[in-house]
Design an enzyme around this catalytic site. Sequence first.
Site, PDB file in Angstrom:
ATOM      1  N   ARG A 236      22.872 -32.329  20.117  1.00 23.74           N
ATOM      2  CA  ARG A 236      24.135 -31.748  19.655  1.00 23.74           C
ATOM      3  C   ARG A 236      24.535 -32.383  18.320  1.00 23.74           C
ATOM      4  O   ARG A 236      24.379 -33.589  18.118  1.00 23.74           O
ATOM      5  CB  ARG A 236      25.262 -32.010  20.656  1.00 23.74           C
ATOM      6  N   GLU A 265      28.718 -25.437  14.175  1.00 26.03           N
ATOM      7  CA  GLU A 265      27.728 -24.358  13.998  1.00 26.03           C
ATOM      8  C   GLU A 265      28.435 -23.000  13.895  1.00 26.03           C
ATOM      9  O   GLU A 265      29.445 -22.809  14.563  1.00 26.03           O
ATOM     10  CB  GLU A 265      26.773 -24.320  15.220  1.00 26.03           C
ATOM     11  N   HIS A 283      19.546 -23.771  15.762  1.00 28.19           N
ATOM     12  CA  HIS A 283      19.771 -23.986  17.212  1.00 28.19           C
ATOM     13  C   HIS A 283      18.835 -23.109  18.067  1.00 28.19           C
ATOM     14  O   HIS A 283      19.287 -22.200  18.764  1.00 28.19           O
ATOM     15  CB  HIS A 283      21.239 -23.739  17.579  1.00 28.19           C
TER      16      HIS A 283
HETATM   17  C1  GLV Z   1      21.341 -25.665  24.355  1.00 26.56           C
HETATM   18  O1  GLV Z   1      21.630 -26.197  23.341  1.00 26.56           O
HETATM   19  C2  GLV Z   1      21.848 -26.016  25.624  1.00 26.56           C
HETATM   20  O2  GLV Z   1      22.652 -26.959  25.756  1.00 26.56           O
HETATM   21  O3  GLV Z   1      21.506 -25.331  26.581  1.00 26.56           O
END
Ligand code: GLV
Length: 317
Positions: A236, A265, A283
Amino acid sequence: MKKILITRKLIKESEDKASKTFNPIFNTNDELYSQSKVIEMSQGCDGILSSLTDKLDKETIDKLPDTIKIISNFAVGFGNIDLDAAKKRGITVTNTPEVLSDATAEIGVLLILGACRRAAEGIESAREGGWKWSADYLIGKQLTGTRLGILGMGRIGQKIAKIAKSLGMIIHYHNRSKLNEEKADGAVYHESIKSLFSVSDVLSICCPATKETENMINKETVEFFPKGAVITNVARGDIVDDEALIDALNRRKIYAVGLDVYKNEPNLNPGYLKIKSAFILPHLGSATKDTRIAMANLAIDNINEFFDTGKCLNKVN
Ligand code: GLV
């Protein structure tokens, strides 16, 4: 049948499954709902199947109707949800662990390879044309014999460690607790991040975003790394203080970054865009069809399990 607001469009197979077990409200245009829209749309619903793009902070959760009993997040991470606020309102929050570990670890390894082997510059040159092979052209960092620090040795971290080990990397890690021998598989445990960072030629951030891990990469901790280290993040964006990392890249304290996740994001800090060596992805961690279906199915199963039994294996609050 329970009425469930599904905030984002799912892959068809998953929407079909949802229709069989509850009464879903779909988002056919895959519009990004504002917080007030989520509150409005959830009126009369029993639960919400949310995604990581929904910011369910205290203010939003406090305004949800009393009928909402579960927020089933379509993600392993749940930093987008205020767990305490949900708990205070008697709302169970669940996530989708395990099913995305392999896909996310693949992207984690891609980030390591891409950053170390200068893939961003290579792709740009190949597209632009006019490059010429030479003995010292786009020389990168070889992984063989390089030390990989893993911050957060959960399922994704362990999988990255396994692949990296097969590439000849030497694995070190920091975790809230030391793993047993079988899980550690020869990786060296570091009790502090200072100790881990000081041996990390390459770092892979794999820990969840929490109050404790927020901005763990910052002005002070970036100095713990060996000069010319590579930092990658598949977890993250909140774990990184962008200004500190961009400054370290510009000073060549950090050689390159491999990033799949960002604060705020999709508006990543523009400082990264100016750095040629930054290998950046939008991502994509869990973005394979099988994994996305497995995640959505688990998010649906979590809702069903909760309403059938009053409990849920993947409850996180
Ligand atoms: C993706 O980033 C998730 O947390 O599933």
